[in-house]
Design an enzyme around this catalytic site. Structure first.
Site, mmCIF file in Angstrom:
data_model
loop_
_atom_site.group_PDB
_atom_site.id
_atom_site.type_symbol
_atom_site.label_atom_id
_atom_site.label_comp_id
_atom_site.label_asym_id
_atom_site.label_seq_id
_atom_site.Cartn_x
_atom_site.Cartn_y
_atom_site.Cartn_z
ATOM 1 N N TYR A 124 101.757 17.886 -30.906
ATOM 2 C CA TYR A 124 102.309 16.551 -30.662
ATOM 3 C C TYR A 124 101.158 15.576 -30.514
ATOM 4 O O TYR A 124 100.198 15.836 -29.785
ATOM 5 C CB TYR A 124 103.146 16.564 -29.368
ATOM 6 C CG TYR A 124 103.564 15.183 -28.889
ATOM 7 C CD1 TYR A 124 104.851 14.721 -29.108
ATOM 8 C CD2 TYR A 124 102.666 14.342 -28.223
ATOM 9 C CE1 TYR A 124 105.246 13.458 -28.681
ATOM 10 C CE2 TYR A 124 103.049 13.075 -27.801
ATOM 11 C CZ TYR A 124 104.333 12.641 -28.032
ATOM 12 O OH TYR A 124 104.713 11.390 -27.609
ATOM 13 N N GLU A 169 104.196 7.889 -33.093
ATOM 14 C CA GLU A 169 104.334 9.248 -32.573
ATOM 15 C C GLU A 169 104.536 10.243 -33.711
ATOM 16 O O GLU A 169 105.323 9.992 -34.621
ATOM 17 C CB GLU A 169 105.537 9.310 -31.616
ATOM 18 C CG GLU A 169 105.717 10.667 -30.963
ATOM 19 C CD GLU A 169 107.012 10.748 -30.157
ATOM 20 O OE1 GLU A 169 106.958 10.559 -28.926
ATOM 21 O OE2 GLU A 169 108.077 10.990 -30.756
#
Ligand code: GDP
Ligand code: MN
Length: 381
Positions: free
Chosen positions: A101, A190
């Protein structure tokens, strides 16, 4: 403004962040054609402005074009937390060895951009943050100093990524993501998951990209990406008329002058035991056309049972606003009862004008709380 995954990935590609090849499709036929063009296994992905699509059944792998069409059939029209799927992104499927991530957003407290990197990607970052906060590596970037590669190295080590080949690729992706964040005036970029393939290639498998609305004037190409159909019809109409309007889910329509006053009006409605149907800011003026436009949009919402008009006369004078309201009511017929609270400059003159009009649909109240109580009571009647 939130971008769809496929739009965010287009920006990623422009800034040199690796992604997989894909095609947009709006029907099962287009999905089949896209899968044929791409060849091999593909993934059919719902394009909606919300996350967690995988869990909601909005992401499916397909081995053949026929299967891609079947998946498309199943996903199109699906309701994912209030977002109906009308578009699909058909992408060449990736093999996944690891899911990381990576994001960059604003840390308002620190007044700096903040990177977060963790090896525990693929799931909700909130979940990781709650259960294993130590797994998250963080890095602030000083806006004056700008981004420095040594900082990214520190971030990568802190996250515990120790494969040199991965380190090298992620180092480059972190720098490019910062370029995208600054270059597009983003609020959030993101990548979840940032994958490593079995061959060791690192790439962005998903994208969440939010651009600052106030900077869109600098980015005509991104502004064009706005999908008007993704907004409630009332909001679309409001945008067209230049009225600041946000749909909410209560029964009391709200109209005020000044964003701060409208925000407090929402609170007072809640205090009086009601629920606001919308946020609507007339802005500085109170001319008849502005009032007509706003009332049309507010009353088009079938949930609205009463309307509260909250005006504080500052530069705008109360009598002008009262005339605006009366002219507006001459031009359009509003079935819902309208409660008016007028205060500030020339409020007395304004109230007298409204009282003199003798409209049985119009209630003038002396204070904001009285007006809110009356509007809530009328909405329940
Ligand atoms: P989200 O659920 O809305 O965050 O959508 P994502 O794009 O992140 O996809 C959710 C999950 O689907 C990912 O974490 C992967 O596990 C899986 N997925 C997505 N694309 C692929 C792919 O190309 N290959 C494989 N094997 N899995 C994928
Ligand atoms: Mn994701």
């Amino acid at each position: 403004m939130d971008l769809y995954e496929y739009q965010g990935k287009e920006l990623f590609r422009r800034f040199g962040i690796p992604t997989s090849e894909g095609r947009l499709a709006t029907s099962a036929d287009e999905a089949r054609a896209a899968a044929e063009e791409l060849g091999g296994q593909v993934v059919v992905k719902a394009q909606v402005l919300t996350g967690g699509r995988g869990k909601a059944g909005g992401i499916k792998l397909a081995d053949t074009p026929v299967e891609a069409a079947q998946n498309a059939e199943a996903i199109l029209g699906l309701d994912i937390r209030g977002h109906v799927v009308r578009k699909l992104w058909i992408e060449k499927a990736s093999e996944i060895a690891k899911e990381y991530y990576l994001s960059v957003t604003f840390d308002r407290g620190e007044k700096k951009a903040l990177f977060i990197l963790t090896k525990e990607g693929g799931i909700d970052i909130e979940e990781v943050a709650a259960e294993r906060p130590e797994a998250l590596a963080r890095l602030h970037v000083d806006p004056l100093e700008g981004f420095q590669p040594y900082q990214a190295r520190r971030l990568i080590f802190a996250a515990g990524i120790d494969d040199p080949d991965e380190q090298k690729q992620i180092l480059s992706i972190v720098g490019r993501l910062y370029d995208a964040f600054i270059g597009a005036d983003a609020m959030l970029c993101e990548i979840n998951p940032l994958i490593v393939t079995p061959e060791g290639e690192v790439k962005a498998l998903d994208s969440k990209f939010t651009v600052d609305d106030n900077a869109l004037y600098k980015h005509a190409d991104i502004a064009e990406m706005r999908d008007l159909e993704a907004y409630p019809p009332e909001e679309r109409a409001a945008r067209g008329k230049g009225v600041t309007y946000v749909k909410l889910d209560g029964e009391v329509g709200i109209l005020g002058n000044g964003a701060g006053l409208v925000m407090s009006t929402l609170d007072v409605i809640a205090l009086a035991g009601g629920r606001p149907a919308n946020f609507c800011d007339l802005g500085g003026g109170g001319d008849a056309q502005g009032v007509v436009d706003a009332l049309e949009i507010i009353s088009a919402d079938p949930q609205v049972r009463s309307i509260l008009f909250n005006i504080f006369g500052g530069i705008t004078r109360g009598d002008e606003v009262a005339r605006g309201i009366l002219q507006a009511l001459d031009q359009i017929s509003i079935e819902e009862p309208i409660v008016v609270r007028l205060d500030g400059t020339n409020a007395d003159e304004g109230r007298q004008l409204l009282a003199a009009a003798g409209s049985e649909n119009l209630y003038v109240e002396p204070t904001m709380l009285d007006a809110a109580r009356r509007a809530v009571e009328l909405a329940a009647a």
